[in-house]
Scaffold this motif. Structure first.
Motif, PDB file in Angstrom:
ATOM      1  N   ALA A 143       0.287  -8.688  -0.521  1.00 35.65           N
ATOM      2  CA  ALA A 143       0.581  -9.704   0.444  1.00 35.65           C
ATOM      3  C   ALA A 143       1.798  -9.282   0.852  1.00 35.65           C
ATOM      4  CB  ALA A 143       0.943 -11.164  -0.466  1.00 35.65           C
ATOM      5  N   ASN A 144       2.238  -9.412   2.126  1.00 35.44           N
ATOM      6  CA  ASN A 144       3.613  -9.380   2.853  1.00 35.44           C
ATOM      7  C   ASN A 144       3.788  -7.873   2.962  1.00 35.44           C
ATOM      8  OD1 ASN A 144       5.164 -10.202   4.790  1.00 35.44           O
ATOM      9  ND2 ASN A 144       6.536 -11.245   3.065  1.00 35.44           N
ATOM     10  N   TYR A 145       2.868  -6.784   3.163  1.00 37.46           N
ATOM     11  CA  TYR A 145       3.303  -5.547   3.130  1.00 37.46           C
ATOM     12  C   TYR A 145       4.034  -5.119   4.276  1.00 37.46           C
ATOM     13  CZ  TYR A 145       3.189  -0.579   3.366  1.00 37.46           C
ATOM     14  OH  TYR A 145       3.494   0.919   3.471  1.00 37.46           O
ATOM     15  N   SER A 146       5.137  -4.207   4.270  1.00 40.39           N
ATOM     16  CA  SER A 146       5.632  -3.594   5.621  1.00 40.39           C
ATOM     17  C   SER A 146       6.062  -2.549   5.244  1.00 40.39           C
ATOM     18  CB  SER A 146       6.671  -4.551   6.141  1.00 40.39           C
ATOM     19  OG  SER A 146       7.988  -4.711   5.432  1.00 40.39           O
ATOM     20  N   ALA A 147       6.192  -1.216   5.954  1.00 40.54           N
ATOM     21  CA  ALA A 147       6.313   0.139   5.914  1.00 40.54           C
ATOM     22  C   ALA A 147       7.928   0.014   5.644  1.00 40.54           C
ATOM     23  CB  ALA A 147       6.212   0.833   7.074  1.00 40.54           C
TER      24      ALA A 147
END
Length: 186
Positions: A143-147
């Motif tokens: 959930a809500n992954y960002s680099a």
């Protein structure tokens, strides 16, 4: 790219949190069959948090690595076995001197098959009492992954003489290469 789905040429993804992402990334870039490793943040409540925000422990995010792998070359089970050897899955919100919810042990899945494999391995490890303490690794949908920011990507490779890399990441890479030499890239 949609997490956990085939991403061209039969590739799949999984997201793992095993403490500081510099260390986890340093190991998994060495693994045969893993075609891409990206440090990032996952399973928090803030959209696209910064490293500084995640470090406060208030975003709910975990420092993670997103792995793109070829299941024809390495199985998810083998990836998870490596994961459980290179970090301590029995300490809640801590890896060594790093403490806080951003350092928790976690497997973030996108498919029912990934969930089942992760749950099976956690159950096996607990049944075998392999670590002498219960495994506290969370197994949740991604959930809500960002680099993470660019300066965190390939950190160990770019900064091998940095103190943390020498003291923590380097020994994890050496442990992987000794324990799982059959999976190490040449």
């Amino acid at each position: 790219m949609e997490q956990g789905k085939f991403t061209g040429a039969g590739l799949e993804t999984i997201i793992l949190g095993g403490g500081c992402f510099w260390c986890t990334e340093a190991v998994f870039v060495q693994v045969r069959g893993i075609t891409d490793v990206e440090s990032g943040y996952s399973n928090g409540h803030v959209n696209k948090p910064t490293y500084e925000q995640v470090c406060t422990g208030t975003t709910g995010h975990n420092e993670v690595v997103k792995l793109v792998y070829d299941p024809a070359q390495i199985s998810l089970r083998a990836i998870l076995e490596i994961f459980f050897v290179i970090h301590d899955p029995t300490t809640l919100n801590r890896q060594g001197n790093d403490s806080g919810t951003q350092y928790r042990s976690g497997i973030y899945y996108s498919t029912p098959e990934q969930k089942q494999m992760a749950e099976d391995i956690v159950r096996e490890l607990n049944d075998q009492k392999l670590f002498g303490k219960p495994v506290v690794t969370e197994v949740l949908p991604v959930a809500n992954y960002s680099a993470a920011e660019e300066y965190h990507q390939d950190f160990f490779e770019k900064n091998p003489n940095q103190g943390y890399c020498m003291a923590v990441a380097g020994p994890k890479v050496a442990k992987f290469r000794k324990t799982f030499s059959e999976y190490a890239k040449a």
